[in-house]
Design a protein around this motif. Structure first.
Motif, PDB file in Angstrom:
ATOM      1  N   UNK A  27       0.692  -1.191   0.083  1.00 16.60           N
ATOM      2  CA  UNK A  27      -0.161  -0.145  -0.011  1.00 16.60           C
ATOM      3  C   UNK A  27       0.790   1.361   0.010  1.00 16.60           C
ATOM      4  N   UNK A  28       2.120   1.142   0.035  1.00 14.96           N
ATOM      5  CA  UNK A  28       2.965   2.297   0.462  1.00 14.96           C
ATOM      6  C   UNK A  28       3.410   2.571  -1.089  1.00 14.96           C
ATOM      7  N   UNK A  29       3.963   3.987  -1.248  1.00 16.59           N
ATOM      8  CA  UNK A  29       4.378   4.648  -2.510  1.00 16.59           C
ATOM      9  C   UNK A  29       5.693   3.681  -2.597  1.00 16.59           C
ATOM     10  N   UNK A  30       5.874   3.615  -4.092  1.00 22.28           N
ATOM     11  CA  UNK A  30       7.351   3.124  -4.339  1.00 22.28           C
ATOM     12  C   UNK A  30       8.347   4.106  -3.803  1.00 22.28           C
ATOM     13  N   UNK A  31       9.382   3.548  -3.092  1.00 27.34           N
ATOM     14  CA  UNK A  31      10.290   4.344  -2.078  1.00 27.34           C
ATOM     15  C   UNK A  31      11.516   3.627  -2.155  1.00 27.34           C
ATOM     16  N   UNK A 111      14.705  12.725  -3.684  1.00 31.41           N
ATOM     17  CA  UNK A 111      13.629  11.795  -3.924  1.00 31.41           C
ATOM     18  C   UNK A 111      13.092  11.421  -2.710  1.00 31.41           C
ATOM     19  N   UNK A 112      11.836  11.581  -2.616  1.00 37.86           N
ATOM     20  CA  UNK A 112      11.143  11.178  -1.231  1.00 37.86           C
ATOM     21  C   UNK A 112       9.641  10.679  -1.656  1.00 37.86           C
ATOM     22  N   UNK A 113       8.873   9.933  -0.675  1.00 36.21           N
ATOM     23  CA  UNK A 113       7.764   9.459  -1.150  1.00 36.21           C
ATOM     24  C   UNK A 113       6.691  10.539  -1.359  1.00 36.21           C
ATOM     25  N   UNK A 114       5.779  10.412  -2.433  1.00 34.99           N
ATOM     26  CA  UNK A 114       4.989  11.547  -2.866  1.00 34.99           C
ATOM     27  C   UNK A 114       4.227  12.084  -1.874  1.00 34.99           C
ATOM     28  N   UNK A 115       3.865  11.074  -0.606  1.00 33.33           N
ATOM     29  CA  UNK A 115       2.902  11.878   0.405  1.00 33.33           C
ATOM     30  C   UNK A 115       3.836  12.384   1.701  1.00 33.33           C
ATOM     31  N   UNK A 130      11.865  18.057 -10.739  1.00 29.86           N
ATOM     32  CA  UNK A 130      12.486  17.172 -11.803  1.00 29.86           C
ATOM     33  C   UNK A 130      11.541  16.676 -12.766  1.00 29.86           C
ATOM     34  N   UNK A 131      12.195  16.019 -13.839  1.00 31.23           N
ATOM     35  CA  UNK A 131      11.442  15.223 -14.848  1.00 31.23           C
ATOM     36  C   UNK A 131      10.617  13.920 -14.271  1.00 31.23           C
ATOM     37  N   UNK A 132       9.540  13.627 -14.795  1.00 29.08           N
ATOM     38  CA  UNK A 132       8.897  12.664 -14.143  1.00 29.08           C
ATOM     39  C   UNK A 132       9.357  11.229 -14.398  1.00 29.08           C
ATOM     40  N   UNK A 133       9.206  10.409 -13.389  1.00 33.94           N
ATOM     41  CA  UNK A 133       9.528   8.904 -13.327  1.00 33.94           C
ATOM     42  C   UNK A 133       8.439   8.043 -13.136  1.00 33.94           C
ATOM     43  N   UNK A 134       8.168   6.897 -13.855  1.00 32.26           N
ATOM     44  CA  UNK A 134       7.258   6.159 -13.856  1.00 32.26           C
ATOM     45  C   UNK A 134       7.270   4.826 -13.000  1.00 32.26           C
ATOM     46  N   UNK A 135       6.792   4.760 -11.935  1.00 33.60           N
ATOM     47  CA  UNK A 135       6.745   3.430 -11.277  1.00 33.60           C
ATOM     48  C   UNK A 135       6.094   2.413 -11.712  1.00 33.60           C
ATOM     49  N   UNK A 136       6.153   1.246 -11.747  1.00 35.99           N
ATOM     50  CA  UNK A 136       5.375   0.055 -12.167  1.00 35.99           C
ATOM     51  C   UNK A 136       5.454  -1.067 -11.124  1.00 35.99           C
ATOM     52  N   UNK A 137       4.294  -1.708 -10.898  1.00 36.50           N
ATOM     53  CA  UNK A 137       4.344  -2.758 -10.149  1.00 36.50           C
ATOM     54  C   UNK A 137       3.609  -4.070 -10.795  1.00 36.50           C
ATOM     55  N   UNK A 138       4.013  -5.411 -10.563  1.00 34.15           N
ATOM     56  CA  UNK A 138       3.190  -6.433 -10.978  1.00 34.15           C
ATOM     57  C   UNK A 138       2.851  -7.144  -9.644  1.00 34.15           C
ATOM     58  N   UNK A 139       1.536  -7.669  -9.576  1.00 35.22           N
ATOM     59  CA  UNK A 139       1.309  -8.508  -8.404  1.00 35.22           C
ATOM     60  C   UNK A 139       1.597  -9.779  -8.578  1.00 35.22           C
ATOM     61  N   UNK A 280       2.777   9.007 -11.937  1.00 37.86           N
ATOM     62  CA  UNK A 280       4.328   9.523 -12.088  1.00 37.86           C
ATOM     63  C   UNK A 280       4.624  10.095 -10.760  1.00 37.86           C
ATOM     64  N   UNK A 281       5.856  10.034 -10.452  1.00 34.47           N
ATOM     65  CA  UNK A 281       6.679  10.807  -9.358  1.00 34.47           C
ATOM     66  C   UNK A 281       7.581  11.696  -9.874  1.00 34.47           C
ATOM     67  N   UNK A 282       7.883  12.503  -8.893  1.00 33.83           N
ATOM     68  CA  UNK A 282       8.929  13.634  -9.618  1.00 33.83           C
ATOM     69  C   UNK A 282       9.860  13.852  -8.119  1.00 33.83           C
ATOM     70  N   UNK A 283      11.300  14.142  -8.449  1.00 38.86           N
ATOM     71  CA  UNK A 283      12.085  14.657  -7.197  1.00 38.86           C
ATOM     72  C   UNK A 283      11.869  15.920  -7.179  1.00 38.86           C
ATOM     73  N   UNK A 284      12.442  16.275  -6.076  1.00 38.29           N
ATOM     74  CA  UNK A 284      12.492  17.908  -5.557  1.00 38.29           C
ATOM     75  C   UNK A 284      13.966  18.360  -5.974  1.00 38.29           C
ATOM     76  N   UNK A 285      13.951  19.259  -6.797  1.00 31.67           N
ATOM     77  CA  UNK A 285      15.460  19.654  -7.534  1.00 31.67           C
ATOM     78  C   UNK A 285      15.553  21.243  -7.195  1.00 31.67           C
ATOM     79  N   UNK A 286      17.099  21.389  -6.859  1.00 32.12           N
ATOM     80  CA  UNK A 286      17.695  22.618  -7.129  1.00 32.12           C
ATOM     81  C   UNK A 286      18.241  22.596  -8.284  1.00 32.12           C
ATOM     82  N   UNK A 287      18.176  23.238  -9.382  1.00 28.48           N
ATOM     83  CA  UNK A 287      18.708  23.172 -10.680  1.00 28.48           C
ATOM     84  C   UNK A 287      20.231  23.205 -10.540  1.00 28.48           C
ATOM     85  N   UNK A 288      21.016  22.491 -11.756  1.00 23.59           N
ATOM     86  CA  UNK A 288      22.225  22.428 -11.988  1.00 23.59           C
ATOM     87  C   UNK A 288      23.051  21.019 -11.826  1.00 23.59           C
TER      88      UNK A 288
END
Length: 297
Positions: A27-31, A111-115, A130-139, A280-288
Protein backbone atom coordinates in the motif's frame (compact mmCIF):
# COMPACT_ATOMS: atom_id res chain seq x y z
CA UNK A 1 13.38 14.23 22.15
CA UNK A 2 15.70 15.72 19.54
CA UNK A 3 16.08 14.16 16.12
CA UNK A 4 19.59 12.85 15.50
CA UNK A 5 21.22 12.59 12.08
CA UNK A 6 23.98 10.04 11.67
CA UNK A 7 26.04 8.00 9.25
CA UNK A 8 25.66 4.45 10.55
CA UNK A 9 29.08 3.10 9.56
CA UNK A 10 29.90 -0.27 8.00
CA UNK A 11 28.50 -2.25 10.92
CA UNK A 12 25.24 -0.30 10.83
CA UNK A 13 24.38 -0.62 7.13
CA UNK A 14 22.87 -4.09 7.48
CA UNK A 15 20.71 -2.88 10.35
CA UNK A 16 19.60 0.08 8.23
CA UNK A 17 18.69 -2.27 5.37
CA UNK A 18 16.62 -4.23 7.89
CA UNK A 19 14.74 -1.06 8.84
CA UNK A 20 14.00 -0.37 5.17
CA UNK A 21 12.75 -3.93 4.79
CA UNK A 22 10.16 -3.39 7.51
CA UNK A 23 8.85 -0.24 5.79
CA UNK A 24 8.02 -1.98 2.50
CA UNK A 25 4.39 -2.88 1.90
CA UNK A 26 2.09 -2.97 -1.10
CA UNK A 27 0.00 0.00 0.00
CA UNK A 28 3.02 2.31 0.22
CA UNK A 29 4.35 4.56 -2.53
CA UNK A 30 7.35 3.12 -4.37
CA UNK A 31 10.23 4.17 -2.18
CA UNK A 32 13.84 3.55 -1.18
CA UNK A 33 14.21 -0.24 -0.90
CA UNK A 34 16.82 -2.42 0.83
CA UNK A 35 17.76 -3.53 -2.69
CA UNK A 36 18.87 0.03 -3.46
CA UNK A 37 21.45 -0.28 -0.69
CA UNK A 38 22.29 -3.74 -1.99
CA UNK A 39 22.94 -2.47 -5.53
CA UNK A 40 25.03 0.44 -4.23
CA UNK A 41 27.13 -2.14 -2.33
CA UNK A 42 28.96 -2.86 -5.60
CA UNK A 43 31.16 0.09 -4.66
CA UNK A 44 32.20 -1.66 -1.44
CA UNK A 45 31.16 -1.71 2.20
CA UNK A 46 32.93 1.51 3.17
CA UNK A 47 31.54 3.53 0.26
CA UNK A 48 28.03 2.29 1.00
CA UNK A 49 28.30 3.20 4.67
CA UNK A 50 29.56 6.67 3.77
CA UNK A 51 26.55 7.19 1.49
CA UNK A 52 23.87 6.28 4.06
CA UNK A 53 22.19 8.73 6.46
CA UNK A 54 19.62 7.99 9.15
CA UNK A 55 17.37 10.26 11.21
CA UNK A 56 16.29 8.95 14.61
CA UNK A 57 14.29 10.09 17.63
CA UNK A 58 14.41 8.33 20.97
CA UNK A 59 16.45 5.50 19.46
CA UNK A 60 13.94 4.80 16.68
CA UNK A 61 14.97 5.32 13.05
CA UNK A 62 12.40 7.56 11.34
CA UNK A 63 14.06 8.21 7.98
CA UNK A 64 16.80 6.70 5.82
CA UNK A 65 18.63 8.36 2.96
CA UNK A 66 21.09 7.14 0.33
CA UNK A 67 23.46 9.60 -1.37
CA UNK A 68 23.12 7.93 -4.76
CA UNK A 69 25.45 10.14 -6.75
CA UNK A 70 26.57 13.79 -6.72
CA UNK A 71 23.83 15.95 -5.30
CA UNK A 72 21.17 13.23 -5.14
CA UNK A 73 19.58 12.04 -1.90
CA UNK A 74 17.13 9.15 -2.17
CA UNK A 75 15.05 9.27 0.98
CA UNK A 76 12.18 7.51 2.68
CA UNK A 77 10.56 7.57 6.10
CA UNK A 78 8.73 5.23 8.42
CA UNK A 79 5.15 4.91 7.11
CA UNK A 80 3.73 6.65 10.19
CA UNK A 81 6.26 9.50 9.96
CA UNK A 82 5.45 10.84 6.49
CA UNK A 83 3.63 13.88 7.93
CA UNK A 84 5.70 14.22 11.12
CA UNK A 85 6.37 17.96 11.16
CA UNK A 86 9.43 17.87 13.39
CA UNK A 87 11.04 15.23 11.20
CA UNK A 88 10.11 17.02 7.96
CA UNK A 89 11.60 20.30 9.18
CA UNK A 90 14.81 18.58 10.28
CA UNK A 91 15.09 16.83 6.92
CA UNK A 92 14.48 20.09 5.06
CA UNK A 93 17.17 21.85 7.10
CA UNK A 94 19.67 19.03 6.61
CA UNK A 95 19.27 18.87 2.82
CA UNK A 96 19.33 22.66 2.48
CA UNK A 97 22.37 23.44 4.63
CA UNK A 98 25.62 22.00 3.17
CA UNK A 99 27.40 22.17 6.53
CA UNK A 100 25.07 19.42 7.75
CA UNK A 101 26.96 16.99 5.50
CA UNK A 102 23.98 15.63 3.59
CA UNK A 103 23.93 17.53 0.25
CA UNK A 104 26.46 19.94 -1.24
CA UNK A 105 25.80 23.57 -2.06
CA UNK A 106 24.30 24.41 -5.43
CA UNK A 107 22.34 21.97 -7.53
CA UNK A 108 20.78 19.05 -5.71
CA UNK A 109 17.89 16.62 -5.88
CA UNK A 110 15.81 14.84 -3.26
CA UNK A 111 13.72 11.76 -3.97
CA UNK A 112 11.05 11.19 -1.31
CA UNK A 113 7.67 9.44 -1.08
CA UNK A 114 4.95 11.49 -2.76
CA UNK A 115 2.94 11.80 0.47
CA UNK A 116 5.86 13.10 2.58
CA UNK A 117 5.47 16.53 4.20
CA UNK A 118 9.06 17.19 3.11
CA UNK A 119 7.81 17.92 -0.42
CA UNK A 120 5.70 20.81 0.88
CA UNK A 121 8.56 22.30 2.88
CA UNK A 122 11.05 22.09 0.02
CA UNK A 123 8.53 23.68 -2.34
CA UNK A 124 8.10 26.54 0.13
CA UNK A 125 11.90 26.83 0.18
CA UNK A 126 12.08 27.33 -3.58
CA UNK A 127 12.81 23.77 -4.72
CA UNK A 128 11.17 22.84 -8.01
CA UNK A 129 10.35 19.44 -9.51
CA UNK A 130 12.43 17.31 -11.85
CA UNK A 131 11.37 15.24 -14.86
CA UNK A 132 8.75 12.57 -14.13
CA UNK A 133 9.55 8.96 -13.38
CA UNK A 134 7.09 6.11 -13.86
CA UNK A 135 6.84 3.44 -11.15
CA UNK A 136 5.37 0.12 -12.23
CA UNK A 137 4.15 -2.81 -10.17
CA UNK A 138 3.21 -6.41 -10.91
CA UNK A 139 1.15 -8.40 -8.43
CA UNK A 140 2.65 -11.82 -7.71
CA UNK A 141 -0.33 -13.59 -6.16
CA UNK A 142 -0.69 -15.79 -9.26
CA UNK A 143 1.97 -17.95 -10.93
CA UNK A 144 4.16 -16.18 -13.49
CA UNK A 145 4.17 -17.31 -17.11
CA UNK A 146 7.18 -18.89 -18.78
CA UNK A 147 9.55 -16.15 -20.02
CA UNK A 148 10.16 -17.93 -23.31
CA UNK A 149 13.95 -17.81 -23.01
CA UNK A 150 16.73 -19.70 -21.27
CA UNK A 151 17.36 -17.94 -17.96
CA UNK A 152 20.57 -18.42 -16.03
CA UNK A 153 20.89 -17.66 -12.31
CA UNK A 154 24.33 -16.13 -11.90
CA UNK A 155 26.76 -17.28 -9.22
CA UNK A 156 30.35 -16.24 -8.52
CA UNK A 157 31.78 -18.38 -11.31
CA UNK A 158 29.65 -16.56 -13.92
CA UNK A 159 29.84 -13.04 -12.53
CA UNK A 160 31.82 -11.94 -15.58
CA UNK A 161 28.84 -12.78 -17.80
CA UNK A 162 26.48 -10.68 -15.71
CA UNK A 163 28.97 -7.81 -15.67
CA UNK A 164 29.53 -7.92 -19.42
CA UNK A 165 25.79 -7.66 -20.16
CA UNK A 166 25.54 -4.73 -17.74
CA UNK A 167 28.32 -2.84 -19.51
CA UNK A 168 26.73 -3.58 -22.88
CA UNK A 169 23.35 -2.31 -21.66
CA UNK A 170 24.32 1.02 -20.08
CA UNK A 171 26.66 3.52 -21.70
CA UNK A 172 29.47 4.40 -19.32
CA UNK A 173 28.85 1.48 -16.98
CA UNK A 174 31.83 0.52 -14.83
CA UNK A 175 30.34 -2.75 -13.56
CA UNK A 176 32.85 -5.63 -13.34
CA UNK A 177 32.90 -9.09 -11.87
CA UNK A 178 34.84 -7.60 -8.95
CA UNK A 179 32.01 -5.16 -8.31
CA UNK A 180 29.54 -8.03 -8.61
CA UNK A 181 31.44 -9.84 -5.85
CA UNK A 182 31.44 -6.73 -3.67
CA UNK A 183 27.67 -6.45 -4.17
CA UNK A 184 27.09 -10.14 -3.48
CA UNK A 185 29.07 -9.89 -0.23
CA UNK A 186 26.48 -7.52 1.24
CA UNK A 187 23.69 -8.78 3.48
CA UNK A 188 20.86 -7.63 1.14
CA UNK A 189 22.13 -10.00 -1.54
CA UNK A 190 21.14 -12.99 0.59
CA UNK A 191 17.60 -12.26 -0.66
CA UNK A 192 18.59 -11.30 -4.22
CA UNK A 193 19.21 -13.02 -7.53
CA UNK A 194 21.09 -12.03 -10.69
CA UNK A 195 19.55 -13.43 -13.88
CA UNK A 196 20.83 -13.48 -17.45
CA UNK A 197 18.72 -14.33 -20.49
CA UNK A 198 20.26 -16.21 -23.44
CA UNK A 199 19.00 -16.23 -27.00
CA UNK A 200 18.66 -19.24 -29.31
CA UNK A 201 22.36 -19.00 -30.19
CA UNK A 202 23.36 -19.04 -26.53
CA UNK A 203 24.42 -15.41 -26.42
CA UNK A 204 23.84 -13.50 -23.18
CA UNK A 205 21.36 -10.81 -24.23
CA UNK A 206 19.74 -9.31 -21.12
CA UNK A 207 20.23 -9.20 -17.38
CA UNK A 208 18.49 -8.15 -14.20
CA UNK A 209 19.08 -8.16 -10.47
CA UNK A 210 16.07 -8.67 -8.20
CA UNK A 211 15.93 -7.86 -4.50
CA UNK A 212 13.44 -9.35 -2.06
CA UNK A 213 12.44 -7.48 1.09
CA UNK A 214 11.15 -10.69 2.61
CA UNK A 215 7.98 -12.77 2.27
CA UNK A 216 4.80 -10.79 1.77
CA UNK A 217 6.61 -7.57 0.82
CA UNK A 218 7.35 -5.90 -2.53
CA UNK A 219 10.53 -6.93 -4.31
CA UNK A 220 12.60 -4.64 -6.53
CA UNK A 221 14.12 -4.89 -10.02
CA UNK A 222 17.36 -2.88 -9.98
CA UNK A 223 18.79 -2.80 -12.56
CA UNK A 224 17.46 -4.39 -15.77
CA UNK A 225 19.21 -3.99 -19.08
CA UNK A 226 19.27 -5.42 -22.61
CA UNK A 227 22.50 -5.75 -24.57
CA UNK A 228 22.69 -2.93 -27.11
CA UNK A 229 23.34 -5.41 -29.94
CA UNK A 230 20.22 -7.47 -29.17
CA UNK A 231 17.45 -4.94 -28.64
CA UNK A 232 14.04 -5.02 -30.25
CA UNK A 233 13.72 -8.81 -30.08
CA UNK A 234 11.65 -9.30 -26.93
CA UNK A 235 14.57 -10.00 -24.61
CA UNK A 236 13.58 -7.17 -22.26
CA UNK A 237 10.15 -8.70 -21.75
CA UNK A 238 11.66 -12.16 -21.24
CA UNK A 239 14.13 -11.09 -18.54
CA UNK A 240 11.45 -8.97 -16.83
CA UNK A 241 9.02 -11.91 -16.69
CA UNK A 242 11.87 -14.04 -15.31
CA UNK A 243 12.53 -11.37 -12.69
CA UNK A 244 8.90 -11.48 -11.57
CA UNK A 245 9.06 -15.27 -11.34
CA UNK A 246 12.27 -15.12 -9.28
CA UNK A 247 10.74 -12.64 -6.84
CA UNK A 248 7.62 -14.77 -6.50
CA UNK A 249 9.88 -17.71 -5.71
CA UNK A 250 11.50 -15.60 -2.98
CA UNK A 251 8.07 -14.92 -1.46
CA UNK A 252 7.59 -11.35 -2.67
CA UNK A 253 4.01 -10.09 -2.81
CA UNK A 254 4.69 -7.90 -5.83
CA UNK A 255 7.51 -6.71 -8.08
CA UNK A 256 8.26 -3.01 -8.51
CA UNK A 257 10.49 -1.02 -10.83
CA UNK A 258 10.89 2.66 -11.73
CA UNK A 259 11.99 4.15 -15.04
CA UNK A 260 12.07 7.65 -16.55
CA UNK A 261 8.65 8.62 -17.82
CA UNK A 262 10.26 9.81 -21.05
CA UNK A 263 11.57 6.30 -21.74
CA UNK A 264 8.48 5.04 -23.55
CA UNK A 265 10.28 1.89 -24.69
CA UNK A 266 11.11 0.83 -21.14
CA UNK A 267 7.58 1.56 -19.92
CA UNK A 268 6.20 -0.53 -22.79
CA UNK A 269 8.59 -3.38 -22.03
CA UNK A 270 7.54 -3.54 -18.39
CA UNK A 271 3.88 -3.30 -19.34
CA UNK A 272 4.30 -6.20 -21.78
CA UNK A 273 5.67 -8.24 -18.86
CA UNK A 274 2.55 -7.63 -16.77
CA UNK A 275 3.63 -4.54 -14.86
CA UNK A 276 1.02 -1.86 -14.28
CA UNK A 277 2.10 1.80 -14.45
CA UNK A 278 1.43 3.80 -11.30
CA UNK A 279 1.09 7.61 -11.05
CA UNK A 280 4.25 9.44 -12.05
CA UNK A 281 6.61 10.74 -9.38
CA UNK A 282 9.06 13.65 -9.41
CA UNK A 283 12.13 14.49 -7.38
CA UNK A 284 12.49 17.86 -5.69
CA UNK A 285 15.29 19.76 -7.38
CA UNK A 286 17.60 22.73 -7.07
CA UNK A 287 18.82 23.17 -10.68
CA UNK A 288 22.23 22.40 -12.14
CA UNK A 289 22.96 18.68 -11.75
CA UNK A 290 22.36 15.84 -14.18
CA UNK A 291 19.53 13.41 -13.45
CA UNK A 292 20.59 9.96 -12.22
CA UNK A 293 20.43 6.85 -14.35
CA UNK A 294 19.35 3.52 -12.93
CA UNK A 295 22.85 2.12 -13.55
CA UNK A 296 25.61 4.32 -12.19
CA UNK A 297 25.57 7.22 -9.74
Amino acid sequence: MAIMTRTPGVDGVDETAGVLREWQHDGAPVQLHPGDLGWFRRFGAEATAAAVRTWSRGGRVLAVGLLDGPGLLRLTTAPDARRDEELARRLAEDVTRPERGVLPAGGARVEAPVDALLHDLLSEGGWGVDEPWTPLRRDLAEPVEDPGARIEVIGPGRAHVRAAVQRASFDGSTFTDGRWRAMAAGAPYADARCLVAHDERGDAVAAVTVWSAGPGRPGLLEPMGVHRDHRGRGHGRAITVAAAAALRGLGSSSAVVCTPGSNAGAVATYASAGFRPLPEVRDRVRPAVDRRTSEEP
